[in-house]
Design a protein around this motif. Sequence first.
Motif, short mmCIF file in Angstrom:
data_model
loop_
_atom_site.label_atom_id
_atom_site.label_comp_id
_atom_site.label_asym_id
_atom_site.label_seq_id
_atom_site.Cartn_x
_atom_site.Cartn_y
_atom_site.Cartn_z
N MET A 115 33.73 64.89 48.37
CA MET A 115 32.44 64.19 48.43
C MET A 115 32.03 63.99 49.88
O MET A 115 32.82 63.55 50.71
CB MET A 115 32.56 62.82 47.74
N THR A 116 30.79 64.33 50.20
CA THR A 116 30.27 64.14 51.54
C THR A 116 30.04 62.66 51.79
O THR A 116 29.57 61.93 50.92
CB THR A 116 28.95 64.91 51.70
N SER A 117 30.37 62.19 53.00
CA SER A 117 30.27 60.75 53.27
C SER A 117 29.53 60.50 54.58
O SER A 117 29.58 61.30 55.52
CB SER A 117 31.65 60.11 53.33
N LEU A 118 28.84 59.37 54.63
CA LEU A 118 28.06 58.95 55.79
C LEU A 118 28.43 57.53 56.17
O LEU A 118 28.40 56.63 55.33
CB LEU A 118 26.56 59.02 55.49
N LEU A 119 28.78 57.32 57.43
CA LEU A 119 28.96 55.98 57.99
C LEU A 119 27.74 55.67 58.84
O LEU A 119 27.47 56.35 59.82
CB LEU A 119 30.23 55.91 58.83
N ARG A 155 28.19 54.42 53.52
CA ARG A 155 28.74 53.12 53.94
C ARG A 155 27.94 52.61 55.13
O ARG A 155 27.66 53.36 56.06
CB ARG A 155 30.22 53.25 54.31
N TYR A 156 27.61 51.33 55.09
CA TYR A 156 26.76 50.73 56.12
C TYR A 156 27.48 49.60 56.84
O TYR A 156 28.17 48.80 56.22
CB TYR A 156 25.47 50.17 55.48
N ARG A 157 27.30 49.55 58.16
CA ARG A 157 27.85 48.45 58.95
C ARG A 157 26.81 48.05 59.99
O ARG A 157 26.36 48.89 60.79
CB ARG A 157 29.16 48.85 59.63
N THR A 204 39.84 53.41 60.14
CA THR A 204 39.93 54.06 58.85
C THR A 204 38.55 54.48 58.35
O THR A 204 38.36 55.60 57.85
CB THR A 204 40.59 53.12 57.82
N GLU A 205 37.59 53.60 58.51
CA GLU A 205 36.22 53.85 58.09
C GLU A 205 35.62 55.03 58.87
O GLU A 205 34.95 55.89 58.31
CB GLU A 205 35.42 52.58 58.35
N LEU A 206 35.88 55.06 60.17
CA LEU A 206 35.36 56.14 61.00
C LEU A 206 35.99 57.48 60.63
O LEU A 206 35.29 58.49 60.49
CB LEU A 206 35.64 55.82 62.48
N LEU A 207 37.30 57.51 60.46
CA LEU A 207 38.00 58.76 60.14
C LEU A 207 37.63 59.28 58.75
O LEU A 207 37.72 60.50 58.50
CB LEU A 207 39.51 58.56 60.24
N VAL A 223 28.61 60.46 61.09
CA VAL A 223 28.47 59.12 61.63
C VAL A 223 27.07 58.99 62.21
O VAL A 223 26.67 59.77 63.08
CB VAL A 223 29.52 58.82 62.72
N LEU A 224 26.31 58.04 61.69
CA LEU A 224 24.95 57.77 62.14
C LEU A 224 24.97 56.51 63.00
O LEU A 224 25.38 55.45 62.53
CB LEU A 224 24.03 57.58 60.94
N VAL A 225 24.51 56.63 64.25
CA VAL A 225 24.55 55.51 65.17
C VAL A 225 23.13 55.16 65.61
O VAL A 225 22.46 55.97 66.26
CB VAL A 225 25.40 55.83 66.42
N GLY A 226 22.67 53.98 65.25
CA GLY A 226 21.40 53.48 65.77
C GLY A 226 21.67 52.82 67.11
O GLY A 226 22.35 51.79 67.16
N ALA A 227 21.17 53.42 68.19
CA ALA A 227 21.57 52.98 69.54
C ALA A 227 20.35 52.74 70.43
O ALA A 227 20.01 53.58 71.26
CB ALA A 227 22.48 54.03 70.17
N PRO A 228 19.69 51.60 70.27
CA PRO A 228 18.59 51.30 71.19
C PRO A 228 19.12 51.20 72.62
O PRO A 228 20.25 50.74 72.84
CB PRO A 228 18.07 49.96 70.69
N MET A 229 18.32 51.62 73.57
CA MET A 229 18.73 51.55 74.97
C MET A 229 18.50 50.13 75.50
O MET A 229 17.40 49.60 75.41
CB MET A 229 17.94 52.54 75.84
N TYR A 230 19.56 49.54 76.03
CA TYR A 230 19.47 48.23 76.68
C TYR A 230 19.89 48.38 78.14
O TYR A 230 21.02 48.80 78.42
CB TYR A 230 20.39 47.21 75.99
N ASN A 231 18.98 48.06 79.04
CA ASN A 231 19.31 48.12 80.46
C ASN A 231 19.91 49.47 80.86
O ASN A 231 20.92 49.54 81.55
CB ASN A 231 20.26 46.98 80.84
N TYR A 232 19.27 50.53 80.33
CA TYR A 232 19.61 51.92 80.66
C TYR A 232 20.91 52.39 80.04
O TYR A 232 21.39 53.48 80.36
CB TYR A 232 19.64 52.15 82.18
#
Length: 239
Positions: A1-5, A40-42, A95-98, A103-112
């Motif tokens: 099964m394909t998985s997304l964090l 899976r959402y965090r 464990t969750e990462l592996l 892996v989807l990362v929402g990464a707003p830029m803060y102070n460059y």
Amino acid sequence: MTSLLHLDCGANRSEESVSRQLTALFARTWRTAHGPDGYRYRDLAADPVPPLDTAYCTLGRRAERTGLVPPEGVDALVGSEAERREWSLTRPLITELLAADTVLVGAPMYNYSLSASLKAWIDRVGFPGALTDPDTGEGLLRGKRVVVISARGGAYGPGTPREGWDFQTPYLRAYFGEKGVAAEDLCFVSAELTMAGLVPALAPFRSQAAGSLAEARAEVIAAASRPEPVGARIKGTAG
């Protein structure tokens, strides 16, 4: 099964958050393609990962002296209740990462650079040896895909005056690459000038901001619709 964090890191948890809008679009598109079971959402802003402390460092150094110890072997190295607590906060994140294919990362830029919440997660999952194959020394994130979605209040893309001020993309590219993610499986999507609608000095750039957001949305949908990491297909073919 394909998985997304799915990791959200923006301090602004309202609907105004552009990074959260875009990660939500990715997640909806991905679930439509793959179904909800592997999702899976965090939220690292709502439920922050604690910063490292002395017990984490002591346990980490003990692991380094022992050699490359996989996560399942760290329990035997724990020497105090404080270390046990730190490891209990750390191992589930690893464990969750592996377990994730993407892996989807929402990464707003803060102070460059990165938000503190994302950096705290990176520091904790980077426990010595936890993301390294003890037999080969290779990063255990090989064969996985990482999609980083960034929102920037200004413009930092190629050719802009502040291109060299982006300390976010090079850092994340180096970090995930060193952990084994293939270059073709590391995707960056950026919406720029997101403050143009609010900051008077950026008003002349509002049409450019709208274009950047529209382009980012299209890139997000395309990335979420991709079936699997390229590295995984290559690995499967070779094996």
